[in-house]
Design a protein around this motif. Structure first.
Motif, PDB file in Angstrom:
ATOM      1  N   GLN A   1       6.102   8.107   2.110  1.00 33.38           N
ATOM      2  CA  GLN A   1       5.546   8.339   0.801  1.00 33.38           C
ATOM      3  C   GLN A   1       5.279   7.107   0.159  1.00 33.38           C
ATOM      4  OE1 GLN A   1       8.855  11.609   0.850  1.00 33.38           O
ATOM      5  NE2 GLN A   1       7.913  11.941  -1.145  1.00 33.38           N
ATOM      6  N   ILE A   2       6.289   6.367  -0.031  1.00 29.65           N
ATOM      7  CA  ILE A   2       6.084   5.070  -0.924  1.00 29.65           C
ATOM      8  C   ILE A   2       6.962   3.869   0.109  1.00 29.65           C
ATOM      9  CG2 ILE A   2       6.648   3.820  -2.728  1.00 29.65           C
ATOM     10  CD1 ILE A   2       6.811   6.605  -4.277  1.00 29.65           C
ATOM     11  N   VAL A   3       6.409   2.662   0.000  1.00 27.44           N
ATOM     12  CA  VAL A   3       7.141   1.489   0.834  1.00 27.44           C
ATOM     13  C   VAL A   3       7.150   0.324  -0.224  1.00 27.44           C
ATOM     14  CG1 VAL A   3       6.432   2.288   3.129  1.00 27.44           C
ATOM     15  CG2 VAL A   3       5.001   0.751   1.877  1.00 27.44           C
TER      16      VAL A   3
ATOM     17  N   PHE B   1      12.014  -1.060   2.242  1.00 24.86           N
ATOM     18  CA  PHE B   1      12.578   0.183   1.635  1.00 24.86           C
ATOM     19  C   PHE B   1      11.226   1.233   1.856  1.00 24.86           C
ATOM     20  CE2 PHE B   1      14.531  -3.423  -0.570  1.00 24.86           C
ATOM     21  CZ  PHE B   1      15.887  -2.744  -0.612  1.00 24.86           C
ATOM     22  N   GLU B   2      11.694   2.428   2.026  1.00 19.71           N
ATOM     23  CA  GLU B   2      10.883   3.367   2.307  1.00 19.71           C
ATOM     24  C   GLU B   2      11.339   4.758   1.775  1.00 19.71           C
ATOM     25  OE1 GLU B   2       8.338   5.524   6.143  1.00 19.71           O
ATOM     26  OE2 GLU B   2      10.320   4.392   6.467  1.00 19.71           O
ATOM     27  N   ILE B   3      10.409   5.481   1.102  1.00 17.04           N
ATOM     28  CA  ILE B   3      10.749   6.881   0.766  1.00 17.04           C
ATOM     29  C   ILE B   3       9.971   7.649   1.915  1.00 17.04           C
ATOM     30  CG2 ILE B   3      10.656   8.674  -1.060  1.00 17.04           C
ATOM     31  CD1 ILE B   3      10.760   6.436  -3.188  1.00 17.04           C
ATOM     32  N   LYS B   4      10.816   8.571   2.427  1.00 13.70           N
ATOM     33  CA  LYS B   4      10.160   9.556   3.578  1.00 13.70           C
ATOM     34  C   LYS B   4      10.979  10.895   3.354  1.00 13.70           C
ATOM     35  CE  LYS B   4      10.574   8.697   7.760  1.00 13.70           C
ATOM     36  NZ  LYS B   4      10.087   7.759   9.240  1.00 13.70           N
ATOM     37  N   GLY B   5      10.153  12.174   3.239  1.00 10.95           N
ATOM     38  CA  GLY B   5      10.892  13.143   3.107  1.00 10.95           C
ATOM     39  C   GLY B   5      11.758  13.293   2.168  1.00 10.95           C
ATOM     40  N   ASN B   6      11.634  12.561   0.977  1.00 14.02           N
ATOM     41  CA  ASN B   6      12.516  12.444  -0.288  1.00 14.02           C
ATOM     42  C   ASN B   6      13.742  11.893  -0.031  1.00 14.02           C
ATOM     43  OD1 ASN B   6      10.368  13.758  -2.154  1.00 14.02           O
ATOM     44  ND2 ASN B   6      11.110  15.789  -1.674  1.00 14.02           N
ATOM     45  N   LYS B   7      13.846  11.106   1.031  1.00  9.34           N
ATOM     46  CA  LYS B   7      15.135  10.275   1.144  1.00  9.34           C
ATOM     47  C   LYS B   7      14.534   8.816   1.385  1.00  9.34           C
ATOM     48  CE  LYS B   7      17.385  13.725   3.921  1.00  9.34           C
ATOM     49  NZ  LYS B   7      18.041  13.979   5.374  1.00  9.34           N
TER      50      LYS B   7
ATOM     51  N   THR C   1       0.741  -1.250  -0.099  1.00  8.52           N
ATOM     52  CA  THR C   1       0.068   0.026  -0.024  1.00  8.52           C
ATOM     53  C   THR C   1       0.739   1.084  -0.058  1.00  8.52           C
ATOM     54  OG1 THR C   1      -0.234   0.180   2.414  1.00  8.52           O
ATOM     55  CG2 THR C   1      -1.521  -1.238   1.491  1.00  8.52           C
ATOM     56  N   ASP C   2       0.243   2.618   0.059  1.00  4.66           N
ATOM     57  CA  ASP C   2       1.302   3.690  -0.040  1.00  4.66           C
ATOM     58  C   ASP C   2       1.906   3.643   1.349  1.00  4.66           C
ATOM     59  OD1 ASP C   2      -0.100   4.247  -2.200  1.00  4.66           O
ATOM     60  OD2 ASP C   2      -1.442   5.812  -1.234  1.00  4.66           O
ATOM     61  N   ARG C   3       1.513   3.393   2.512  1.00  4.44           N
ATOM     62  CA  ARG C   3       2.324   3.565   3.705  1.00  4.44           C
ATOM     63  C   ARG C   3       2.523   2.276   4.425  1.00  4.44           C
ATOM     64  NH1 ARG C   3      -0.958   7.900   2.870  1.00  4.44           N
ATOM     65  NH2 ARG C   3       0.144  10.003   2.679  1.00  4.44           N
TER      66      ARG C   3
END
Length: 317
Positions: A223-225, A233-239, A200-202
């Motif tokens: 933002q994306i997992v 893997f996780e994108i959070k705060g463009n990191k 899912t998204d989060r």
């Protein structure tokens, strides 16, 4: 154990913030390569674990990336173009399947292997098993259902898995519903052996027939997992963050109390021995030990303790 427990549970991967900005989706294969799909320009880019670009595709219409578990043949489906294409490890197109000449309107497609597809034909309301290598229909099942915001399709062990933005539904080939559960912002399926997972998204959710759905990972700020076999893997705060599943498990085991040390760490049971007499040699030695440790804990080694114990004995105890 104390040293191990201080290790971080996550690390930031060296991927440029600009590469992650405006990413619509991210996938990771078991080699640690990352795939970034941007809906803004319909670009699909592959990076290695160090952030070096391996390949890039510029698509003309939106495509849905099904999975990257086999990096030698990555399937992409486009409802707009009514086609499925496969790309290799360098993002070069190696196969294209056109549905417009043979079918009505394909709502969703699932690549079971390198020669078979499962297709949801919305115009005829049928689920079709199709061999695209020799262009033959193997099986066709009535599947008269309309799904709002259909996100993904998976067929495994004679069960049909349907994912929408809000629900997971499991059917037989006779369209008998076996399970229905709520999913928040569902995106796609991921199958690991017999385990069906929902990205899912989060969050990442696992489905087991005997238990239903349960969360494997969740972060309300992400933002994306995504995940591969060993990591999250996780994108959070463009990191981009990586969480090791193996380390997380080892850390949890390492920090759990050892049941064999029950009498020394927790739930200490009263000793059957009588306490030492105040003026006994044992009590004086214990008092002297406490003085050493209170004065300077760094000196409370076995050697220092033996030296001071010898001093106590020399006083006539």
């Amino acid at each position: 154990m104390l040293v191990f427990c201080t290790l971080p549970a996550q690390r930031i991967l060296p991927l440029d913030t600009l590469k992650l900005k405006e990413a619509k989706d991210m996938l990771a294969d078991d080699y640690g390569n990352l795939y970034i799909y941007k809906n803004k320009d319909f670009s699909f880019t592959k990076y290695d674990s160090l952030g070096k670009q391996i390949g890039k595709m510029m698509l003309t219409v939106p495509y849905k990336v099904q999975t990257v578990q086999n990096p030698l043949s990555v399937p992409l489906f486009s409802e707009n173009a009514q086609e499925m294409k496969f790309v290799d490890q360098n993002m070069n197109e190696i196969q294209r399947v056109d549905f417009r000449q043979k079918f009505g309107f394909i709502k969703m497609a699932y690549a079971e292997d390198l020669q078979q597809l499962w297709l949801l034909d919305d115009s005829t309301k049928r689920l079709i098993q199709y061999n695209f290598r020799n262009e033959t229909i193997i099986n066709s099942y009535p599947f008269d259902a309309s799904f709002d915001e259909l996100m993904d399709l998976l067929v495994y062990e004679n069960k049909v898995y349907i994912l929408t933005r809000k629900h997971l539904r499991v059917f037989t080939f006779k369209f008998e519903k076996l399970f229905e559960g709520t999913v928040e912002n569902g995106k796609r399926f991921r199958r690991e052996n017999e385990l069906i997972m929902i990205i899912t998204d989060r969050a990442i959710v696992a489905y087991r027939p005997e238990k239903g759905t349960e969360r494997v990972f969740q972060d309300p700020d992400s933002q994306i997992v995504d995940k591969n076999t060993l990591s999250l893997f996780e994108i959070k705060g463009n990191k981009l963050y990586l969480y090791s599943l193996e380390k997380a498990t080892e850390k949890q085991v390492a920090t759990e109390p050892d049941p064999k040390r029950k009498d020394t760490e927790r739930d200490v049971e009263p000793s059957a021995e009588k306490p030492a007499e105040p003026d006994s040699p044992e009590a004086k030695l214990e008092k002297k030990t406490d003085e050493i440790e209170n004065r300077n804990p760094a000196e409370s080694s076995l050697r220092k303790l033996m030296e001071d114990a010898a001093d106590v004995e020399s006083t006539g105890i």
